[in-house]
Design a protein around this motif. Sequence first.
Motif, PDB file in Angstrom:
ATOM      1  N   VAL A  65       0.828  -1.202   0.000  1.00  0.00           N
ATOM      2  CA  VAL A  65       0.000   0.000   0.000  1.00  0.00           C
ATOM      3  C   VAL A  65       0.864   1.255   0.000  1.00  0.00           C
ATOM      4  O   VAL A  65       0.605   2.220  -0.750  1.00  0.00           O
ATOM      5  N   GLY A  66       1.888   1.304   0.832  1.00  0.00           N
ATOM      6  CA  GLY A  66       2.712   2.507   0.942  1.00  0.00           C
ATOM      7  C   GLY A  66       3.305   2.956  -0.380  1.00  0.00           C
ATOM      8  O   GLY A  66       3.121   4.121  -0.789  1.00  0.00           O
ATOM      9  N   PRO A  67       4.014   2.064  -1.105  1.00  0.00           N
ATOM     10  CA  PRO A  67       4.621   2.518  -2.369  1.00  0.00           C
ATOM     11  C   PRO A  67       3.606   2.952  -3.426  1.00  0.00           C
ATOM     12  O   PRO A  67       3.931   3.775  -4.297  1.00  0.00           O
ATOM     13  N   LEU A  68       2.379   2.431  -3.381  1.00  0.00           N
ATOM     14  CA  LEU A  68       1.385   2.759  -4.416  1.00  0.00           C
ATOM     15  C   LEU A  68       0.417   3.849  -3.982  1.00  0.00           C
ATOM     16  O   LEU A  68      -0.362   4.352  -4.799  1.00  0.00           O
ATOM     17  N   LEU A  69       0.435   4.219  -2.669  1.00  0.00           N
ATOM     18  CA  LEU A  69      -0.553   5.161  -2.170  1.00  0.00           C
ATOM     19  C   LEU A  69      -0.326   6.572  -2.700  1.00  0.00           C
ATOM     20  O   LEU A  69      -1.298   7.316  -2.907  1.00  0.00           O
ATOM     21  N   ALA A  70       0.936   6.960  -2.933  1.00  0.00           N
ATOM     22  CA  ALA A  70       1.196   8.333  -3.410  1.00  0.00           C
ATOM     23  C   ALA A  70       0.499   8.585  -4.748  1.00  0.00           C
ATOM     24  O   ALA A  70      -0.167   9.610  -4.950  1.00  0.00           O
ATOM     25  N   GLY A  71       0.645   7.673  -5.702  1.00  0.00           N
ATOM     26  CA  GLY A  71      -0.026   7.831  -6.997  1.00  0.00           C
ATOM     27  C   GLY A  71      -1.541   7.827  -6.848  1.00  0.00           C
ATOM     28  O   GLY A  71      -2.247   8.548  -7.568  1.00  0.00           O
ATOM     29  N   TYR A  72      -2.045   7.014  -5.915  1.00  0.00           N
ATOM     30  CA  TYR A  72      -3.493   6.968  -5.701  1.00  0.00           C
ATOM     31  C   TYR A  72      -3.995   8.307  -5.171  1.00  0.00           C
ATOM     32  O   TYR A  72      -5.009   8.842  -5.639  1.00  0.00           O
ATOM     33  N   LEU A  73      -3.274   8.880  -4.201  1.00  0.00           N
ATOM     34  CA  LEU A  73      -3.705  10.132  -3.608  1.00  0.00           C
ATOM     35  C   LEU A  73      -3.586  11.291  -4.611  1.00  0.00           C
ATOM     36  O   LEU A  73      -4.340  12.278  -4.518  1.00  0.00           O
ATOM     37  N   GLU A  74      -2.645  11.211  -5.552  1.00  0.00           N
ATOM     38  CA  GLU A  74      -2.491  12.270  -6.556  1.00  0.00           C
ATOM     39  C   GLU A  74      -3.500  12.146  -7.684  1.00  0.00           C
ATOM     40  O   GLU A  74      -3.556  12.997  -8.581  1.00  0.00           O
ATOM     41  N   GLY A  75      -4.303  11.089  -7.667  1.00  0.00           N
ATOM     42  CA  GLY A  75      -5.349  10.915  -8.681  1.00  0.00           C
ATOM     43  C   GLY A  75      -4.856  10.302  -9.960  1.00  0.00           C
ATOM     44  O   GLY A  75      -5.574  10.319 -10.973  1.00  0.00           O
ATOM     45  N   ASP A  76      -3.643   9.753  -9.971  1.00  0.00           N
ATOM     46  CA  ASP A  76      -3.104   9.120 -11.158  1.00  0.00           C
ATOM     47  C   ASP A  76      -3.910   7.850 -11.447  1.00  0.00           C
ATOM     48  O   ASP A  76      -4.026   6.972 -10.602  1.00  0.00           O
ATOM     49  N   ALA A  77      -4.478   7.771 -12.649  1.00  0.00           N
ATOM     50  CA  ALA A  77      -5.354   6.647 -12.986  1.00  0.00           C
ATOM     51  C   ALA A  77      -4.620   5.326 -12.900  1.00  0.00           C
ATOM     52  O   ALA A  77      -5.148   4.323 -12.384  1.00  0.00           O
TER      53      ALA A  77
END
Length: 459
Positions: A65-77
């Motif tokens: 979750v940690g490594p992928l959460l930044a892109g999720y929070l930035e709205g990157d599809a």
Amino acid sequence: MPRRRAGSRTVRSGARRELVVVIGFGLVAMLAIGLGAAFASRSVAQSQALDDSERMTQRLADLVVGPLLAGYLEGDAEGVRTLEQAVRNRMADGYLTEVVVWSRDGLVLYSDKPGEVGTRAPLSPDVLAAIDGRIVSAFEDDAPEADAASGGAVDPRADDARYVEVYVPLRLDGRPPMAFEAYYDYQRVDEVANSLLSQTLPLVLVPLLLLQLIQVPIVLSLARRLQSHEHDRARLLEQALTASDRERVRFAADLHDGPIQDLAAISYVLGALTPGAPERETALMTRAQEALQRSIESLRTLMTDLYPPDLGSADLGDTVTALASELRTEGLDVTLDVSPVGPLDTDTATALYRVARESLVNVTKHAGAGTVSVRLGLVDPARPGGGPTVELEISDDGRGIAPDRLDRRGEGHLGLRLLADRVDALGGRLTVTTTPDHGTTVRAVLPATTAETSGSSRS
């Protein structure tokens, strides 16, 4: 019948429950150990489940979750799709049931349920502890906090479900501390507990069962030896009582045929000489004759005490009534409740007579009582599975009997413990309930055996 008071001491004869007690104690011990093993297995399973869940959750937060959460929070599809797919893969086996990422202000930053993202709720102490850097885990029966925050319906499959909830810290560069929450299905804990129990229970109970099986023959052998010892003891007691009875009969006959007859003859002679004696000697001879009559009565009473009357033909109730009535001459208040018991077997009647005489002698000599009650009668004449019983109960309000005096035979009569053995040998039970300063109750219960039934049983 007087109730047994607190602190009273009861002496009972005929202890034949040793085998049942030993085997029963062994079974109870096995049951207790089995329950303890089950509890220990479940405790170990729960502790192991919490440890495994904490490690799994921390790895999931740090590596997935940690490594992928930044892109999720930035709205990157692509980031959103990758994170959601990674979480679905971890939840595919059904063990992981829900994941949530919390911010310090109670905002749901991520959830496997999209409808919960962006909702807010007051943070629980566990979420705050994780945000502050601590790992918290527990077993939970309620729905996850994110479900309550979103106001959504709870999964109906989880009505009776339990969870393992874990909160771990989640750190991302350039962002405030967060908390990662994961819920796991408790069914895995049950499976581990059952597995541990199936492995450990045989290891615990099988040796105990083998030990119990080894002990049973030993206990049976000891029980048989004890029973043989009791039979020998009863036989010796019977011989001793028979010899004592013969001596009592002989001594009573010697009194009757010797001193009593001689004194009676002297009394008759004095009675015949008194009318012709000088007037000044008449009063003296009359007093001498009266003294002789009193001595004859005393010797006759002693003769009766030495050996009971013919209880085989006389009603036992009359004899017990006569014994109890003598206490009134000692100033005691005697209450009698004596009902007919019919002709009893000589052994049964004699045993009850001895119990009555021994108890009443104890009341007179040792109890210091003011009142004594005597009850004799048949009990449960239609008792299922057996014949009627005859019960004798003597109670007083005296000082009670000290336990060390229950077996004293140096006072001119049989001890109560010896009588208890005799009653037990006849298939009955003698109990002595005594409380210091509150009196004593002696109760004897024997089968109401008649001479006919006794003779047929012997044949």
